[in-house]
Scaffold this motif. Structure first.
Motif, PDB file in Angstrom:
ATOM      1  N   ARG A 179      -4.156  11.167   3.847  1.00  0.00           N
ATOM      2  CA  ARG A 179      -2.942  11.176   4.689  1.00  0.00           C
ATOM      3  C   ARG A 179      -1.663  11.192   3.854  1.00  0.00           C
ATOM      4  N   ASN A 180      -1.798  11.284   2.542  1.00  0.00           N
ATOM      5  CA  ASN A 180      -0.611  11.220   1.670  1.00  0.00           C
ATOM      6  C   ASN A 180       0.196   9.954   1.905  1.00  0.00           C
ATOM      7  N   ALA A 181      -0.496   8.859   2.190  1.00  0.00           N
ATOM      8  CA  ALA A 181       0.174   7.583   2.459  1.00  0.00           C
ATOM      9  C   ALA A 181       0.485   6.886   1.130  1.00  0.00           C
ATOM     10  N   PRO A 182       1.467   5.988   1.107  1.00  0.00           N
ATOM     11  CA  PRO A 182       1.765   5.273  -0.135  1.00  0.00           C
ATOM     12  C   PRO A 182       0.573   4.419  -0.584  1.00  0.00           C
ATOM     13  N   LEU A 183       0.460   4.233  -1.899  1.00  0.00           N
ATOM     14  CA  LEU A 183      -0.642   3.429  -2.442  1.00  0.00           C
ATOM     15  C   LEU A 183      -0.131   2.040  -2.823  1.00  0.00           C
ATOM     16  N   ASN A 184      -0.932   0.988  -2.531  1.00  0.00           N
ATOM     17  CA  ASN A 184      -0.608  -0.355  -3.013  1.00  0.00           C
ATOM     18  C   ASN A 184      -0.798  -0.385  -4.529  1.00  0.00           C
ATOM     19  N   SER A 185      -0.016  -1.230  -5.215  1.00  0.00           N
ATOM     20  CA  SER A 185      -0.165  -1.373  -6.676  1.00  0.00           C
ATOM     21  C   SER A 185      -1.093  -2.533  -6.991  1.00  0.00           C
ATOM     22  N   PRO A 186      -2.006  -2.350  -7.966  1.00  0.00           N
ATOM     23  CA  PRO A 186      -2.897  -3.450  -8.345  1.00  0.00           C
ATOM     24  C   PRO A 186      -2.162  -4.543  -9.113  1.00  0.00           C
ATOM     25  N   ASN A 187      -2.573  -5.768  -8.921  1.00  0.00           N
ATOM     26  CA  ASN A 187      -1.994  -6.913  -9.637  1.00  0.00           C
ATOM     27  C   ASN A 187      -2.979  -7.360 -10.714  1.00  0.00           C
ATOM     28  N   ARG A 188      -2.618  -7.055 -11.979  1.00  0.00           N
ATOM     29  CA  ARG A 188      -3.514  -7.338 -13.101  1.00  0.00           C
ATOM     30  C   ARG A 188      -3.888  -8.827 -13.194  1.00  0.00           C
TER      31      ARG A 188
END
Ligand code: FMN
Length: 366
Positions: A339-348
């Motif tokens: 869907r070309n939706a925004p991606l969440n960012s991983p928290n290291r």
């Protein structure tokens, strides 16, 4: 950019994938007592059931194989039962899941070993970096004990038993960890293997243990349910080889002869275990380098974006892409890409150890 090519079906041996966005194996160090999966682990994997295929985190084949705290195993009846709950949940949600079986070799500490013995390796050469004790305390690596030749068949048997246990637990297949600086790669590479028996010296000898394991597992569960992960040109734990091109050309050609379901290559461009976002600029491209030696489906991993994944498949360099950190942060990664939706960012900070935070609380699209 359209990612349509990612959303075409693919067959890996006996396993049919509806699309090519795969979840890479990800150690998260959140298993229960005795290396048994918990209800939290079940929830985590079930949340990711829309992956084209899920690879489990590295799962140890024996007590001696363990190298990190709170990681799962597949060598006791309780562990098999715990994993059964995972595979049932993933299958109930329409997914597919393959277990990656592993032996850490020298990347361990005596506090994990039966009777507190030293960890084992092809040769008595310690890795670089630090180990973590069962209580997560960092500690310097010890110099491992070199395995005796007569012990090697026991390791092959342990891989075979683990694969059979994985099938008992309801997995769709098994992946053998042949990369990331672990035991089988320690045997492959001459920086870690200085043996003088039939398992050291020339490339054929150094490849013998991996190929023995592949033959034993294939004989037990069938080549069509078996794949192998390799990390040519990887550097984890200071592992190195004087001629990786010749070594991996031989290994991959031999794997191809064995008609395994797929080959999974980690790109040297990325960090093997995602310890940093830095790229190894100028690294060779394993998928393009080795593709012609493997006559079967190739999965490529490390540092992919949805765009580079689609472009790599489009160019014919790989058949599917495994995403690691993006699957940590996006349980519904395939839908987001589509869907070309925004991606969440991983928290290291929450990659390893802990509970639900940074594990099962990343949001899916509404
Ligand atoms: C937290 C974490 C744990 C990992 N654990 C494993 C593992 O158990 N086995 C393995 O083969 N690779 C492991 N990897 C490597 C990933 O499978 C993958 O190859 C790597 O993260 C690069 O892909 P990415 O750039 O999409 O994250 C791990 C990576 C991360 C970030």
């Amino acid at each position: 950019m359209a990612h349509d090519i990612l959303f075409t079906p693919l067959r890996l041996g006996a396993i049919e994938l509806p699309h090519r966005v795969i979840m890479a194996p990800l150690t998260r160090m959140r298993s229960g007592v005795g290396g048994t999966p918990t209800p939290l682990n079940v929830e985590y994997y079930a949340q990711r059931a829309t992956a084209g295929l899920i690879f489990t985190e590295d799962t140890t084949i024996s007590r001696q194989a363990q190298g990190y705290p709170s990681v799962p195993g597949i060598f006791t009846p309780t562990q098999i039962l715990g994993w059964r709950a995972v595979t049932d949940a993933v299958h109930a949600d329409g997914g597919r899941i393959v277990m990656q079986i592993a032996h850490n070799g020298r990347n361990s500490h005596s506090s994990f070993m039966p009777d507190g013995e030293l960890p084992i390796a092809p040769s008595a050469i310690p890795p670089t970096g630090q180990a973590h004790k069962p209580n997560f305390e960092p500690v310097d690596y010890e110099t491992p004990r070199a395995l005796e030749t007569k012990e090697l068949p026991e390791i092959v048997v342990a891989f075979r038993e683990a694969a059979l246990n994985a099938m008992d637990a309801g997995f769709d297949g098994v992946s053998v960890q042949g990369g990331n600086g672990q035991l089988l790669e320690q045997f492959l590479e001459d920086g870690t293997n200085r043996r003088t028996d039939a398992y050291g010296g020339g490339i054929e000898n150094r490849a013998r243990l991996l190929l023995d394991v592949v033959d034993a597992v294939s004989g037990a569960i069938g080549a069509e349910r078996l794949g192998v992960r390799l990390s040519p040109y990887g550097q984890f734990g200071g592992i190195s080889d004087s001629d990786p091109l010749s070594l991996f050309t031989y290994v991959i050609t031999e794997l191809s002869k064995r008609r395994i379901a797929y080959l999974h290559l980690i790109e040297a461009l990325g960090s093997e275990i995602g310890l940093s976002d830095d790229l190894h600029v100028g690294a060779v491209n394993n998928a393009t380098l080795f593709r012609s030696f493997f006559d079967g489906p190739l999965i490529s991993a490390a540092a992919y974006t949805p765009e580079s994944a689609a472009a790599t498949i489009e160019a014919g360099h790989a058949d599917a892409i495994a995403f690691g950190r993006l699957f940590i942060a996006n349980p519904d990664l395939p839908e987001r890409i589509q869907r070309n939706a925004p991606l969440n960012s991983p928290n290291r900070a929450t990659f390893y150890g802990g509970g639900a935070e940074g594990y099962t609380d990343y949001p899916s699209l509404p």
